[in-house]
Design a protein around this motif. Structure first.
Motif, short mmCIF file in Angstrom:
data_model
loop_
_atom_site.label_atom_id
_atom_site.label_comp_id
_atom_site.label_asym_id
_atom_site.label_seq_id
_atom_site.Cartn_x
_atom_site.Cartn_y
_atom_site.Cartn_z
N GLY A 1 -13.91 -10.51 -31.25
CA GLY A 1 -15.17 -10.08 -31.87
C GLY A 1 -15.48 -8.62 -31.60
N TYR A 2 -14.69 -7.98 -30.71
CA TYR A 2 -14.99 -6.58 -30.38
C TYR A 2 -13.86 -5.66 -30.82
CZ TYR A 2 -18.92 -8.36 -27.78
OH TYR A 2 -20.09 -8.96 -27.46
N GLU A 3 -13.04 -6.13 -31.78
CA GLU A 3 -11.88 -5.35 -32.20
C GLU A 3 -12.28 -3.99 -32.75
OE1 GLU A 3 -12.46 -8.45 -33.05
OE2 GLU A 3 -10.78 -9.66 -32.33
N LYS A 4 -13.47 -3.94 -33.35
CA LYS A 4 -13.90 -2.69 -33.95
C LYS A 4 -14.11 -1.60 -32.91
CE LYS A 4 -16.91 -3.02 -37.84
NZ LYS A 4 -18.28 -3.42 -38.20
N PHE A 5 -14.34 -2.03 -31.67
CA PHE A 5 -14.71 -1.04 -30.66
C PHE A 5 -13.54 -0.62 -29.78
CE2 PHE A 5 -18.62 -3.22 -31.72
CZ PHE A 5 -19.37 -2.12 -32.13
N CYS B 1 -8.46 -4.57 -17.16
CA CYS B 1 -9.38 -4.15 -18.22
C CYS B 1 -10.17 -2.89 -17.84
CB CYS B 1 -10.36 -5.26 -18.57
SG CYS B 1 -9.57 -6.59 -19.48
N ILE B 2 -10.43 -2.75 -16.56
CA ILE B 2 -11.16 -1.54 -16.15
C ILE B 2 -10.23 -0.33 -16.24
CG2 ILE B 2 -12.32 -0.38 -14.23
CD1 ILE B 2 -13.21 -3.17 -13.30
N LEU B 3 -8.99 -0.52 -15.79
CA LEU B 3 -8.07 0.61 -15.72
C LEU B 3 -7.50 0.96 -17.08
CD1 LEU B 3 -6.26 -0.32 -12.41
CD2 LEU B 3 -8.04 1.37 -12.75
N LYS B 4 -7.18 -0.05 -17.89
CA LYS B 4 -6.63 0.20 -19.23
C LYS B 4 -7.46 -0.60 -20.23
CE LYS B 4 -1.87 0.68 -17.65
NZ LYS B 4 -0.57 -0.04 -17.62
N PRO B 5 -8.58 -0.07 -20.63
CA PRO B 5 -9.56 -0.87 -21.38
C PRO B 5 -9.01 -1.45 -22.68
CG PRO B 5 -10.46 1.24 -20.73
CD PRO B 5 -9.01 1.29 -20.42
N ASP B 6 -8.05 -0.77 -23.32
CA ASP B 6 -7.69 -1.21 -24.66
C ASP B 6 -6.53 -2.20 -24.71
OD1 ASP B 6 -9.68 0.33 -25.56
OD2 ASP B 6 -8.40 2.06 -26.06
N THR B 7 -5.97 -2.60 -23.54
CA THR B 7 -4.82 -3.49 -23.60
C THR B 7 -5.23 -4.89 -24.06
OG1 THR B 7 -5.10 -3.69 -21.23
CG2 THR B 7 -3.26 -2.35 -22.01
N CYS C 1 -23.17 -0.07 -22.17
CA CYS C 1 -22.62 -0.92 -23.23
C CYS C 1 -22.62 -2.41 -22.85
CB CYS C 1 -21.18 -0.51 -23.54
SG CYS C 1 -21.05 1.13 -24.22
N HIS C 2 -22.34 -2.68 -21.58
CA HIS C 2 -22.20 -4.09 -21.18
C HIS C 2 -23.48 -4.61 -20.57
CE1 HIS C 2 -17.85 -4.09 -21.72
NE2 HIS C 2 -17.84 -2.90 -21.14
N LYS C 3 -23.72 -5.88 -20.80
CA LYS C 3 -24.86 -6.52 -20.16
C LYS C 3 -24.36 -7.19 -18.88
CE LYS C 3 -28.86 -9.20 -21.51
NZ LYS C 3 -29.90 -8.62 -22.29
N VAL C 4 -25.05 -6.92 -17.77
CA VAL C 4 -24.73 -7.59 -16.50
C VAL C 4 -26.03 -8.19 -16.01
CG1 VAL C 4 -23.80 -7.33 -14.19
CG2 VAL C 4 -23.02 -5.82 -16.02
N GLY D 1 -28.62 -3.85 -19.22
CA GLY D 1 -27.54 -3.35 -20.03
C GLY D 1 -27.66 -3.60 -21.52
N GLY D 2 -26.69 -3.02 -22.25
CA GLY D 2 -26.74 -3.05 -23.71
C GLY D 2 -25.84 -4.10 -24.31
N ALA D 3 -25.67 -4.03 -25.61
CA ALA D 3 -24.96 -5.09 -26.31
C ALA D 3 -23.79 -4.56 -27.12
CB ALA D 3 -25.92 -5.85 -27.21
N ILE D 4 -23.23 -3.40 -26.71
CA ILE D 4 -22.11 -2.88 -27.50
C ILE D 4 -20.82 -3.56 -27.07
CG2 ILE D 4 -20.74 -0.83 -27.96
CD1 ILE D 4 -23.19 0.79 -27.78
N GLY D 5 -20.63 -3.67 -25.76
CA GLY D 5 -19.41 -4.31 -25.25
C GLY D 5 -19.71 -5.76 -24.88
N PRO D 6 -18.69 -6.51 -24.48
CA PRO D 6 -18.90 -7.92 -24.11
C PRO D 6 -19.86 -8.05 -22.93
CG PRO D 6 -16.56 -7.43 -24.36
CD PRO D 6 -17.28 -6.13 -24.44
N ASN D 7 -20.58 -9.15 -22.92
CA ASN D 7 -21.52 -9.45 -21.85
C ASN D 7 -20.72 -9.81 -20.60
OD1 ASN D 7 -23.39 -10.64 -20.13
ND2 ASN D 7 -24.61 -11.40 -21.86
#
Lengths: 567, 256, 267
Positions: C235-239, C224-230, C195-198, C202-208
């Motif tokens: 721009g990524y609210e949908k995900f 953010c890694i441990l609790k991704p949704d906090t 999902c992430h571009k590094v 990588g892809g473009a679903i999550g933030p770069n």
């Protein structure tokens, strides 16, 4: 070590289980033998039904032409009968030598029914000889009725023979559920094995199919004699015979889909994955080909009628309507043939967003198909009606009202078909399946009531001039040929569908096919096999017809009676 | 001009051309439509051609007039130019057709995938045997549906959305990269036609579990049995039907 | 008379030919006998190769890229003088023998990309079972090489245990990416690039994540890694809910720290 012994044992088993047929292989050999046996059998079972009905019309309608027709066909039957027996023997020998273990399995269950089969076959043969050779002897009065009863007996024997043979092959498709690969075949009760899920549906389907097939071959025979005829009178006789054959074939064809529907439903009930393999799996394209063939049948059958109107005085009144019937039929054929999953390359797939067309895909589903085919059946029936009526003027006082009622019935039937067809898109599958019953019911009811009214209305009708039998352009006769070839091919195709859904099983999920030919071939290969079988069958039938002409020039006797206003 | 309009031959030609125009140009222009694949165009045109031939030949008089222009072109001395032109054109068309058939092309060949291949009667799910025939969604009998649907929604957005999309319409971010395209659940041809057990099978076994008729281009759908539990898959199935509003196909009730 | 006979024969043959042609014109599908892939303890190399051959040309979908055009190396033919894959596999990556290299290229194909090609291959571990992967390795080795895959390589049937940790790709060790603390190995092994571009991957679903260190502190990255949704990037609210929450359980402490330090240094 144990598994080594198991492997050796398996090798020994498979050595005894199968033998191979040179060059073409076991599967192709069995395929050809079974298929051609079946085609002859269908002819031999269909024609007696035909002959008995024709004889009855001859007796009760006092029309000698029908009696001669019946006799002419019984003569062909005699030769075709031995061809059936020969191919049956070829089939049994190939099966028992190429698939000995499977054969042993079948005989262990069905042995008794096989003995019964042979004895009934014996009775059938002698009834047939009596029926044919006694024709001229028992010609008058009560003897004639007895002779006719012999014909009915012949049909009973034939039907019994077919029912027994059907039980073997339906057992292979749908063995009763409690039978597993471990069940010892000797412990299976005969009656239990016979009464499996698809036995009765196949019996009925084949019974009707045989009538269709017999009619179609009769039509082809007549058209051949028509084209070869030297005199106008002979031409008139065979023109009429071709018409009768075509009439029987098409009218039986109209009810055939209902029997097929019942069979398909039983297959679904028995095992859904078998049903899906048949309708949606690797065989789904077979139904598009079938749709194409059925469209050919409808169009050719109607074409023959419309060309035939050219020889009926008074038919010109109805000519303007036939082109609208044609429009309905062509539109029906377009919808009927539209595939749900379309063949498309990647560019087209991208444009459609998948392999379903966003708009035309709606025509590919069951609701649209049922609607199309029911409207095609209605149009064909209307063609027949116009043809029947072409050279008469009704004299009954209520003729006008009657016609209006008939027209209203057509409109109502078409309306019911369209209503449920469209509504089918908005309900769930289980309800939609039920709708096809209403559609079919409306069409059948329309056919029955309209026919009754028509028969009553035609009483004492005035003739507008005799039908000029024989005044047919040759292209109409070629249409009859195409009908016969298409029926035969369609039979081969449906046989492939029925047998192919077993896939790699001799007996579905009980006994596996472990030959190199276990895979079910693709449609292209099947089509080549079917065409080969049809070609062999038609060549043999052509030879039989030629023999029939050799033995006796023709049963056609120049008639001295007044021309008939016959249908 | 009027004579041409009345002549069956020219009427037939006109009808044929008109049918072609309707199929190739008018149908794609209708709202919500798309181009008609060439295989279907061919099939439609063949049907129309047969219909037209039936129309011109089912009446003796019409058939005779229909044949006149053909006959004249073939024998009339004054039409020599037309005749030669026609013969040249026929040769050219046959040549072009042959060429287009044999020339190598870069496009993938048209494929025939069975969208709904036959399911097995039973599957092994993580070592447990599940019979698919007659199977209903077990969650429908376990209390309130709403929590199951919510759970299904969560799982869908965790796992399925990149391909099957926000609207469950098969238009996820990755969708355009796949052949076959991800299933569009909003379409009336997918889950609306299937039993829940079929959908369960497709999710659990994914592309690798497709039988042979699901090829040649295999689906990229993962086998979710490796990632999700049985209940999780059932709840996704529940969510798919709940969200799209389709009703799953039900099993026929046997009379027994 | 003969003209009529010939015409009839012509019509019959023509009709048959038309039907046969139509049936042959549509794409052909044959219903094969299903072969269950049961590779028990006594599986022979030949059985593995045969099973791999079927996978390669069938359900694996390998031929979609390998062998068509220039999207991927052609494995069955000689490439640039190195021979088919069985001959060249041992020389690709330093320190990896043929078997290890092939297994890696199937399960984490982006770990080593042959120069001149793009990293487009999907992780086959997500699509095929371990037995199938090993069968493919055996098949590829058999292309001008020696097959040394044995039954002991293949894990016992994929029971619940095997399926519980399907993301385990790379060598045998515990946790994601075999416990490696090399940040990019963790990122690839945990599927972040799905999902992430590094950088370039990588892809473009999550933030770069290429410059994530300039936006977020190390503590925030860890959260953010441990609790991704906090916290959700604008721009990524949908995900919300898309990113898995199990990384805290799967990463070792050392791995998590290595990852956090690496990401926060990406300014």
């Amino acid at each position: 070590m144990a598994h080594v012994f198991a492997l050796v044992q398996a090798a020994a088993d498979s050595a005894a289980a199968y033998r191979d047929f040179p060059v073409i292989g076991s599967r192709a050999a069995i395929w050809i033998a079974a298929e051609i046996h079946l085609m002859f059998a269908a002819f031999v079972l269909g024609v007696p039904i035909f002959a008995v009905v024709a004889e009855a019309i001859g007796i009760f309608g006092k029309d000698q032409r029908y009696d001669r027709l019946a006799k002419e066909f019984t003569r062909l039957l005699l030769i075709a009968y031995s061809a059936t027996a020969i191919w049956g023997a070829v089939f049994v020998f190939l099966l028992s030598t190429l698939y000995p273990r499977f054969w042993a399995y079948l005989t262990a269950i069905f042995g008794v029914s096989m003995w019964v089969y042979v004895s009934i076959f014996f009775f059938e043969s002698f009834t047939l000889y009596l029926y044919y050779y006694g024709w001229d002897r028992w010609k008058q009065g009560r003897a004639k009725i007895v002779h006719w009863c012999l014909g009915i007996l012949l049909n009973i024997w034939g039907t019994a023979v077919m029912f027994i043979a059907d039980s073997w092959l339906t057992y292979m498709m749908t063995p009763p559920r409690d039978i597993t690969p471990e069940t010892s075949p000797a412990s299976i009760k005969l009656w239990h094995a016979i009464l499996n899920h698809t036995w009765m549906p196949i019996n009925i389907h084949r019974l009707i199919g045989n009538v269709v097939f017999g009619g179609a071959i009769v039509g082809a025979y007549a058209s051949y004699r028509f084209l070869a005829a030297k005199t106008d009178e002979e031409r008139a006789h065979y023109d009429w015979m071709g018409y009768v054959g075509n009439f029987i074939a098409i009218s039986a064809l109209i009810v055939l889909p209902f029997a097929g529907y019942w069979l398909g439903r039983e297959i679904y009930q028995y095992d859904q994955s078998m049903g899906i393999t048949m309708m949606g799996g690797f065989m789904s394209w077979l139904w598009v080909i079938q749709a194409f063939l059925i469209a050919v049948l409808f169009l050719a059958g109607n074409y023959y009628l419309w060309v035939g109107m050219g020889r009926i005085p008074g038919a010109e009144r109805f000519r303007p309507y036939t082109k609208w019937l044609l429009v309905v039929l062509v539109l029906g054929a377009l919808v009927w043939g539209t595939p749900h999953t379309m063949i498309a390359d990647s560019r087209e797939l991208a444009a459609m967003g998948g392999s379903h067309h966003p708009l035309l895909g709606a025509l590919g589903v069951m609701s649209a198909k049922n609607t199309a085919v029911n409207l095609m059946i209605l149009s064909t029936f209307l063609s027949f009606l116009l043809y029947r009526r072409a050279n008469i003027r009704q004299v009954v006082p209520w003729a006008k009202t009657g016609t209006r009622i008939q027209a209203a019935m057509f409109v109502i039937a078409a309306g019911v078909v369209l209503f449920f067809g469209i509504r089918g898109y908005f309900v769930e599958a289980i309800v939609r399946i039920g709708y096809s019953v209403y559609q079919v019911g409306a069409v059948l009811a329309c056919i029955v009531f309209v026919t009754v009214i028509d028969v009553l209305m035609a009483r004492g009708a005035q003739s507008l001039g005799a039908i000029q039998w024989g005044k047919m352009p040759p292209r109409s006769q070629y249409a009859l040929f195409i009908l016969a070839v298409t029926f035969t091919w369609l039979m081969g195709l449906m046989g492939f569908a029925r047998s192919g859904i077993r896939q790699h099983w001799h007996v579905w999920q009980v006994m596996q096919d472990t030959t190199p030919y276990a895979a079910t071939p693709a449609l292209g290969y099947a089509a080549i096999m079917i065409s080969t079988c049809v070609l062999i069958f038609l060549s043999l039938v052509g030879f039989i017809f030629w023999l029939g002409g050799l033995a006796e020039k023709s049963t056609f006797v120049p008639s001295t009676e007044a021309p008939h206003v016959g249908h | 001009m009027r004579a041409y309009l009345r002549h069956p031959f020219w009427q037939a030609v006109g009808l044929f051309v008109l049918a072609y125009l309707v199929i190739v140009f008018v149908i794609p222009m209708l709202p919500g439509s798309a181009m008609v694949p060439s295989s279907v165009v061919l099939q439609y045109m063949a049907t129309v051609l047969v219909g037209i031939l039936i129309w011109v030949s089912d009446d003796e008089a019409r058939w005779t007039t229909f044949k006149e222009p053909l006959h004249e072109v073939l024998i009339q001395p004054r039409l020599k130019l037309v005749r030669n032109g026609l013969l040249a054109a026929v040769t050219l068309v046959v040549g072009c057709l042959t060429y287009s058939q044999v020339k190598a092309s870069v496009a993938a060949p048209p494929n025939l995938r069975s969208i709904h291949p036959a399911p097995p009667s039973q599957i092994t799910f993580r070592g447990k045997t599940i019979t698919l025939v007659g199977l209903e969604n077990p969650l429908r009998k376990q209390g309130e549906l709403a929590p199951h649907v919510a759970e299904g929604r969560r799982i869908y957005y965790q796992n399925c959305v990149p391909c099957h999309g926000d609207h469950l319409d098969g238009q996820g971010h990755f969708a355009s990269g796949f052949n076959p395209l991800p299933a569009n659940f909003q379409d009336n041809g997918t889950i609306a036609q299937l039993t829940e057990s079929f959908v369960f099978w497709r999710i659990a076994k994914g592309g690798p579990g497709l039988p042979r008729e699901g090829t040649p281009w295999n689906s990229a759908m993962p086998a979710w049995e490796d990632f999700l539990t049985e209940d999780e898959i059932w709840s996704v199935v529940l969510f798919l039907y709940d969200q799209t509003g389709w009703k799953p196909r039900t099993w026929e009730v046997t009379a027994k | 008379m003969w003209a009529t006979n010939l015409r009839i024969i012509g019509i019959v043959l023509g009709t048959l030919a038309l039907y046969t042609l139509i049936a042959n014109k549509i794409p052909q599908v044959q219903s094969e006998v299903p072969h269950a892939l049961t590779l028990g303890a006594n599986v022979t190399p030949e059985q593995l190769v045969a099973a791999g051959d079927q996978l390669y040309h069938g359900a694996g979908g390998c031929t979609a890229c390998h062998g068509l055009g220039t999207r991927a190396p052609n494995l069955l033919t000689d490439e640039k003088g190195l021979g088919p894959i069985g001959a060249r596999c041992g020389k690709r990556e330093a320190g990896k023998d043929c078997k290890a290299y092939l297994y890696e290229s199937l399960t984490s194909p982006r770990a080593y990309v042959v120069s001149g090609y793009e990293p487009i291959m999907p992780e086959m571990g997500r699509i095929l079972s371990p037995q199938q992967i090993w069968a493919l390795v055996a098949f590829l080795e058999s292309q001008s090489g020696t097959v040394d895959v044995t039954a002991s390589d293949i894990p016992a049937a994929s029971g619940p245990a095997a399926s519980a940790a399907p993301a385990a790709s790379g060598g045998g060790g515990p946790g994601i990416a075999g416990g490696s603390t090399e940040p990019m190995t963790i990122i690839r092994g945990a599927g972040c690039t799905g999902c992430h571009k590094v950088g370039t991957e990588g892809g473009a679903i999550g933030p770069n994540l290429t410059h994530v260190g300039s936006r977020l502190s190390a503590a925030l990255i860890r959260e953010c890694i441990l609790k991704p949704d906090t916290r959700v990037a604008k721009g990524y609210e949908k995900f919300v809910g898309v990113m898995p929450k199990m990384f805290g359980n799967q990463l070792t402490g050392a791995q998590l720290e290595a990852l956090v330090q690496f990401l926060s240094s990406q300014k």
